[in-house]
Design a protein around this motif. Sequence first.
Motif, PDB file in Angstrom:
ATOM      1  N   ALA A  60       0.856  -1.191   0.000  1.00 60.34           N
ATOM      2  CA  ALA A  60       0.000   0.000   0.000  1.00 60.34           C
ATOM      3  C   ALA A  60       0.887   1.233   0.000  1.00 60.34           C
ATOM      4  O   ALA A  60       1.760   1.379   0.866  1.00 60.34           O
ATOM      5  CB  ALA A  60      -0.922   0.006   1.212  1.00 60.34           C
ATOM      6  N   GLY A  61       0.685   2.102  -0.975  1.00 63.37           N
ATOM      7  CA  GLY A  61       1.452   3.341  -1.058  1.00 63.37           C
ATOM      8  C   GLY A  61       0.569   4.532  -0.788  1.00 63.37           C
ATOM      9  O   GLY A  61      -0.623   4.518  -1.107  1.00 63.37           O
TER      10      GLY A  61
ATOM     11  N   SER B 146       4.121   0.643   2.246  1.00 63.63           N
ATOM     12  CA  SER B 146       4.051  -0.408   3.256  1.00 63.63           C
ATOM     13  C   SER B 146       3.947  -1.767   2.586  1.00 63.63           C
ATOM     14  O   SER B 146       3.291  -1.914   1.550  1.00 63.63           O
ATOM     15  CB  SER B 146       2.845  -0.201   4.176  1.00 63.63           C
ATOM     16  N   LEU B 147       4.570  -2.769   3.204  1.00 68.06           N
ATOM     17  CA  LEU B 147       4.503  -4.146   2.729  1.00 68.06           C
ATOM     18  C   LEU B 147       4.076  -5.020   3.898  1.00 68.06           C
ATOM     19  O   LEU B 147       4.751  -5.066   4.929  1.00 68.06           O
ATOM     20  CB  LEU B 147       5.863  -4.601   2.192  1.00 68.06           C
ATOM     21  N   VAL B 148       2.931  -5.714   3.753  1.00 67.43           N
ATOM     22  CA  VAL B 148       2.388  -6.519   4.846  1.00 67.43           C
ATOM     23  C   VAL B 148       2.010  -7.901   4.326  1.00 67.43           C
ATOM     24  O   VAL B 148       1.849  -8.121   3.124  1.00 67.43           O
ATOM     25  CB  VAL B 148       1.145  -5.846   5.486  1.00 67.43           C
TER      26      VAL B 148
ATOM     27  N   PRO C  43      10.007  -2.503   7.598  1.00 71.34           N
ATOM     28  CA  PRO C  43       9.663  -1.181   8.125  1.00 71.34           C
ATOM     29  C   PRO C  43       9.113  -0.323   6.985  1.00 71.34           C
ATOM     30  O   PRO C  43       9.447  -0.543   5.818  1.00 71.34           O
ATOM     31  CB  PRO C  43      11.010  -0.637   8.632  1.00 71.34           C
ATOM     32  N   THR C  44       8.260   0.630   7.290  1.00 73.54           N
ATOM     33  CA  THR C  44       7.677   1.477   6.256  1.00 73.54           C
ATOM     34  C   THR C  44       8.766   2.118   5.412  1.00 73.54           C
ATOM     35  O   THR C  44       9.726   2.688   5.931  1.00 73.54           O
ATOM     36  CB  THR C  44       6.807   2.570   6.894  1.00 73.54           C
TER      37      THR C  44
ATOM     38  N   ALA D 152      15.511  -4.071  10.374  1.00 71.06           N
ATOM     39  CA  ALA D 152      16.553  -3.280   9.715  1.00 71.06           C
ATOM     40  C   ALA D 152      15.967  -2.466   8.562  1.00 71.06           C
ATOM     41  O   ALA D 152      15.043  -2.909   7.873  1.00 71.06           O
ATOM     42  CB  ALA D 152      17.646  -4.201   9.192  1.00 71.06           C
ATOM     43  N   THR D 153      16.512  -1.272   8.360  1.00 69.38           N
ATOM     44  CA  THR D 153      16.078  -0.433   7.253  1.00 69.38           C
ATOM     45  C   THR D 153      16.587  -1.031   5.945  1.00 69.38           C
ATOM     46  O   THR D 153      17.794  -1.190   5.764  1.00 69.38           O
ATOM     47  CB  THR D 153      16.626   0.993   7.398  1.00 69.38           C
TER      48      THR D 153
END
Length: 433
Positions: free
Chosen positions: A179-180, A187-189, A199-200, A240-241
């Motif tokens: 979802a952008g 976001s990735l879920v 993380p977002t 982690a980013t």
Amino acid sequence: MPADPTPTTLTAEPGSSSKAHFPLDAKFPVYAIAWTDDSTVLLAGGGGSSRTGVKNRISMYSVDPKKRQLSLVTEHELSKEEDAPMTMAFDRTAKALVAGINSSADQLKKGVNENLRVFSYDEKSITYEKRKQTFTSVDPDHYQANPALPFARLHRLTSIRNSQKVTAFSRSTPPLLAAGSTDSQLSLVTYPGLEDVLPTLQYEKEEIYDADFDDSGDMLVGTSSNKLCVWSTKVADKEATPEPLQVIERPVLKKELACTFRAAKFGRAQTAFNLYTVVNASPATRVRKPPAGSQKAFVSLWDARAWKLLKTRTVSQKPVTAFDVSEDGTLLAYGSSDLSVGILDAVTLRPILTVLHAHDFPVTSLKFNPSASILISGSADNSVRVIEVPSPGQRGGNSTTYTVLFTLLILILAILIQMTFGEDLLRVARSVL
């Protein structure tokens, strides 16, 4: 003002268009389209939280191109206090539908915007399941129109600034969901748990215009105006980013032109290793009347393994507002702000079909059905257009077909020459060819 009832059948006016395509009055602004199967389509949209009497809804229709009509199967009416659904994605295996819907103004004032809405569906109903907020920033005081809707302020068909802009399911098992937002967040879920995979992802104050997974679900491409970032969905450390696998910066054509990305989608099936990008070009400085040739849109084909640009084609003299790739990977579709809809060959980028005045306002969404035999486009002018896609035999073939036929012709010619005139003439023929 009470909402008007949804008509049970939408039928094209006699002689309203050509045999290959026809417009229908949907009676509400259409912002998102999805197909559940080859003859059943979902249309999402509405009047938002304004008091126009146009209800927010997700409607399921059966499609009959021969009768030139859509028949209502079922409809899920949404709250009139919330925004209209602006984006939609579905997973056919799980029979799951996910839409981007902003919460009510009262909820936004509390800092809550449960933008991700999950529904289940069957042949007769659409059922609400749950919701989740996928981005952190909520700003109820600023509004931004859909880029396909320059007229939105006049009709109050606006969306909250920090709204869900794009929704995409992966084709992996189990599926992932992206979802952008207009507030620079991707976001990735997981699905159905809706748990964060990463993380977002932040895009540095750039609106997210598009997101798409490759066929395997291992890569996610997120599109903002200035760059494309390709992310791996396979991560060892969820805290982690992440770093992108690849970043593609917007092209620079001329100093007086500003180029921005509008969409990026991976190919499917036979074109799975392709990446298709849409770029809109316009004058770098604002002018009342842009000079001829200073506005255009072009589609580019990339090798998604070597990240090499293979070819580019100009498709419109105005910005593209919507883009889709067929499930079999053979066709591309675009909607332009010049009100046209076009279909391209996914291998050659050759135009196959163009509808010059598909809507009265720019296209907000378009989608091929699973067999790529029908394309439906929608607009905020309350209309949809049903387009029957030319069959492979009617398209004149693609570059691969031409290559095979040409090669066979040369082989047959060589055999005939050898049988008739002998080796000496064959050597001469080979040198010429």
